[in-house]
Design a protein around this motif. Sequence first.
Motif, mmCIF file in Angstrom:
data_model
loop_
_atom_site.group_PDB
_atom_site.id
_atom_site.type_symbol
_atom_site.label_atom_id
_atom_site.label_comp_id
_atom_site.label_asym_id
_atom_site.label_seq_id
_atom_site.Cartn_x
_atom_site.Cartn_y
_atom_site.Cartn_z
ATOM 1 N N ASP A 243 33.332 37.408 32.109
ATOM 2 C CA ASP A 243 33.136 37.648 33.455
ATOM 3 C C ASP A 243 32.417 36.553 34.424
ATOM 4 O OD1 ASP A 243 31.090 38.898 35.588
ATOM 5 O OD2 ASP A 243 32.410 40.641 35.179
ATOM 6 N N PRO A 244 32.945 36.272 35.559
ATOM 7 C CA PRO A 244 32.267 35.381 36.337
ATOM 8 C C PRO A 244 30.895 35.391 36.758
ATOM 9 C CG PRO A 244 34.649 36.051 37.349
ATOM 10 C CD PRO A 244 34.044 37.142 36.077
ATOM 11 N N LYS A 245 30.319 36.537 36.757
ATOM 12 C CA LYS A 245 29.054 36.893 37.149
ATOM 13 C C LYS A 245 28.503 37.849 36.154
ATOM 14 C CE LYS A 245 25.151 35.902 39.653
ATOM 15 N NZ LYS A 245 24.653 34.282 39.770
ATOM 16 N N PRO A 246 28.176 37.733 34.895
ATOM 17 C CA PRO A 246 27.789 38.776 33.984
ATOM 18 C C PRO A 246 26.331 39.244 34.396
ATOM 19 C CG PRO A 246 27.759 36.582 32.899
ATOM 20 C CD PRO A 246 28.367 36.181 34.156
ATOM 21 N N MET A 247 25.573 38.262 34.608
ATOM 22 C CA MET A 247 24.013 38.734 34.950
ATOM 23 C C MET A 247 23.898 38.659 36.469
ATOM 24 S SD MET A 247 23.136 40.049 32.364
ATOM 25 C CE MET A 247 21.364 40.301 32.722
ATOM 26 N N THR A 248 23.479 39.730 37.468
ATOM 27 C CA THR A 248 23.165 39.463 38.648
ATOM 28 C C THR A 248 21.659 38.639 38.663
ATOM 29 O OG1 THR A 248 21.975 41.702 38.859
ATOM 30 C CG2 THR A 248 24.329 41.220 39.409
ATOM 31 N N GLY A 249 21.554 38.215 39.893
ATOM 32 C CA GLY A 249 20.085 37.686 40.028
ATOM 33 C C GLY A 249 20.279 36.069 39.988
ATOM 34 N N ASN A 250 19.188 35.361 39.678
ATOM 35 C CA ASN A 250 19.032 34.071 39.574
ATOM 36 C C ASN A 250 19.339 33.657 38.364
ATOM 37 O OD1 ASN A 250 18.409 31.621 40.908
ATOM 38 N ND2 ASN A 250 15.990 31.622 39.916
ATOM 39 N N ASP A 293 41.280 34.183 40.574
ATOM 40 C CA ASP A 293 40.746 35.277 39.449
ATOM 41 C C ASP A 293 41.709 36.429 39.814
ATOM 42 O OD1 ASP A 293 40.189 37.548 41.340
ATOM 43 O OD2 ASP A 293 38.261 36.202 42.040
ATOM 44 N N PRO A 294 41.725 37.071 38.698
ATOM 45 C CA PRO A 294 42.632 38.320 38.238
ATOM 46 C C PRO A 294 42.621 39.355 39.608
ATOM 47 C CG PRO A 294 41.405 38.161 36.319
ATOM 48 C CD PRO A 294 40.678 37.317 37.499
ATOM 49 N N ARG A 295 41.468 39.326 40.359
ATOM 50 C CA ARG A 295 41.649 40.336 41.295
ATOM 51 C C ARG A 295 41.433 39.943 42.983
ATOM 52 N NH1 ARG A 295 38.987 41.342 36.747
ATOM 53 N NH2 ARG A 295 39.388 43.313 35.629
ATOM 54 N N GLY A 296 42.073 38.884 43.128
ATOM 55 C CA GLY A 296 42.591 38.420 44.532
ATOM 56 C C GLY A 296 41.392 37.761 45.143
ATOM 57 N N GLY A 297 40.248 37.313 44.291
ATOM 58 C CA GLY A 297 39.225 36.652 44.711
ATOM 59 C C GLY A 297 37.959 37.606 44.662
ATOM 60 N N ARG A 298 38.065 38.774 44.464
ATOM 61 C CA ARG A 298 36.751 39.841 44.420
ATOM 62 C C ARG A 298 35.905 39.278 43.289
ATOM 63 N NH1 ARG A 298 41.154 43.450 45.460
ATOM 64 N NH2 ARG A 298 41.024 44.154 43.366
ATOM 65 N N PRO A 346 38.107 27.998 40.338
ATOM 66 C CA PRO A 346 38.799 28.948 39.574
ATOM 67 C C PRO A 346 37.660 29.760 38.746
ATOM 68 C CG PRO A 346 39.876 27.150 39.359
ATOM 69 C CD PRO A 346 38.889 26.519 40.256
ATOM 70 N N ALA A 347 37.472 30.766 38.509
ATOM 71 C CA ALA A 347 36.768 31.778 37.806
ATOM 72 C C ALA A 347 36.937 31.710 36.298
ATOM 73 C CB ALA A 347 36.735 33.215 38.373
ATOM 74 N N ALA A 348 36.112 32.067 35.677
ATOM 75 C CA ALA A 348 36.097 32.003 34.244
ATOM 76 C C ALA A 348 37.148 32.834 33.530
ATOM 77 C CB ALA A 348 34.724 32.460 33.398
ATOM 78 N N ASN A 349 37.543 33.923 34.351
ATOM 79 C CA ASN A 349 38.481 34.825 33.661
ATOM 80 C C ASN A 349 39.812 34.568 34.649
ATOM 81 O OD1 ASN A 349 37.901 36.005 36.259
ATOM 82 N ND2 ASN A 349 37.845 37.992 35.748
ATOM 83 N N CYS A 350 40.125 33.416 35.131
ATOM 84 C CA CYS A 350 41.360 33.060 35.717
ATOM 85 C C CYS A 350 42.369 33.103 34.774
ATOM 86 C CB CYS A 350 41.268 31.695 36.461
ATOM 87 S SG CYS A 350 41.188 30.408 35.313
ATOM 88 N N ASP A 351 43.895 33.078 35.286
ATOM 89 C CA ASP A 351 44.932 32.787 34.363
ATOM 90 C C ASP A 351 45.082 31.524 34.511
ATOM 91 O OD1 ASP A 351 47.411 32.509 33.345
ATOM 92 O OD2 ASP A 351 47.719 34.832 33.542
ATOM 93 N N PRO A 352 45.055 30.447 33.502
ATOM 94 C CA PRO A 352 45.303 29.176 33.805
ATOM 95 C C PRO A 352 46.644 28.856 34.167
ATOM 96 C CG PRO A 352 45.210 29.549 31.282
ATOM 97 C CD PRO A 352 44.731 30.839 32.082
ATOM 98 N N TYR A 353 47.952 29.805 34.009
ATOM 99 C CA TYR A 353 49.243 29.585 34.468
ATOM 100 C C TYR A 353 49.114 29.411 35.912
ATOM 101 C CZ TYR A 353 50.751 30.567 29.652
ATOM 102 O OH TYR A 353 50.783 30.419 28.181
#
Length: 378
Positions: A243-250, A293-298, A346-353
């Motif tokens: 997940d690109p942001k697993p914890m909200t906040g700082n 990312d898999p959700r079009g940037g969301r 690229p986000a952590a959950n991107c598809d490298p292809y």
Amino acid sequence: RAVAMSVSHSSRLNKLVREQYMRLPQDGRVQVTYVWIDGSGEGVRCKSRTLDKEPKSIEDVPEWNFDGSSTAQAEGSNSDMFLVPVCMFRDPFCLDPNKLVLCEVLKYNRKPAETNLRHTCKKVMDLVKDSHPWFGMEQEYTLLGINGHPYGWPDNGFPGPQGPYYCGVGADKVYGRDIVESHYKACLYAGVKICGTNAEVMPSQWEFQVGPCEGIEMGDHLWMARFILHRVCEDFGVVATLDPKPMTGNWNGAGCHTNYSTGEMRREGGLKHIEAAIEKLSKRHNYHICVYDPRGGRDNSRRLTGHHETSNIFEFSAGVANRGASIRIPRQVGQDGYGYFEDRRPAANCDPYAVTEAIMRTTVLNETGVETKDYADH
């Protein structure tokens, strides 16, 4: 007790008993584990079969099939999907001569499944092969307990603020190094082109790097490295999230920074080719954000805020040694006048292809706008 409660039940099974069975001879037969990307575009699935002898190349591994209705890839009334082997690795879990095989997924009509992004990536990489594109991807991930809470964090609170954890050493600074080192060794054994690892800025967050890989090899090796990570974590009873942001906040988010060069960028005077590629990328920012990312940037919108070593998702920027930019040119490259650059979007959950294909479409095939060309007929 809190740490023990955050791992899975199966991880507490007696592993010495398992070893007794794993040492049994196989009488020349080989266990092949087929690995594929499921309908989420993020998850990996696997199943195994026996071959009568050890496959020496990917051509020796037969196609197979699976129930796509159970992986969000087909309807129950027409559920068979094809597994087409594309890349073979040694199996670090069942050991030689057993194999892990990465597969493309085709639908009943032999067309690529919706999350089979390798298919078009391979076409593009074949088109641009004379430019010899090299990639290195930095996969960040976060370790979670089975309860979904970051592994090693206090049950009812937070660790101290970020600062001492990046590349940290010590029981109060890093959590889960056993998993990281086991994953590293397993990738080396498998033949994955893993080239490093480090603890990241947020506690329980880590990174491994894969590369340099040329062309389609980048996606193949990163996907297998991810499969091995999830499989190692299963043994230890914890979960790895991309997940690109697993914890909200700082807290820092998780990316998959992508280092890239062509042959002419790596030669004397290559900096002008690097700058030309960055100029092309600057004019196609929205397209890249949509495929990173898999959700079009969301997903990335939660991470690319302009804070925590990220650029702002709405703006393109580039700079030497600037980790707050969309594109970073390493200082050494700026001094040498040739080398590579890093796309930090690229986000952590991107598809490298998808990521590597997009970079080639923009910087080598000179595509513009948000539409992509279909090269199938050329």
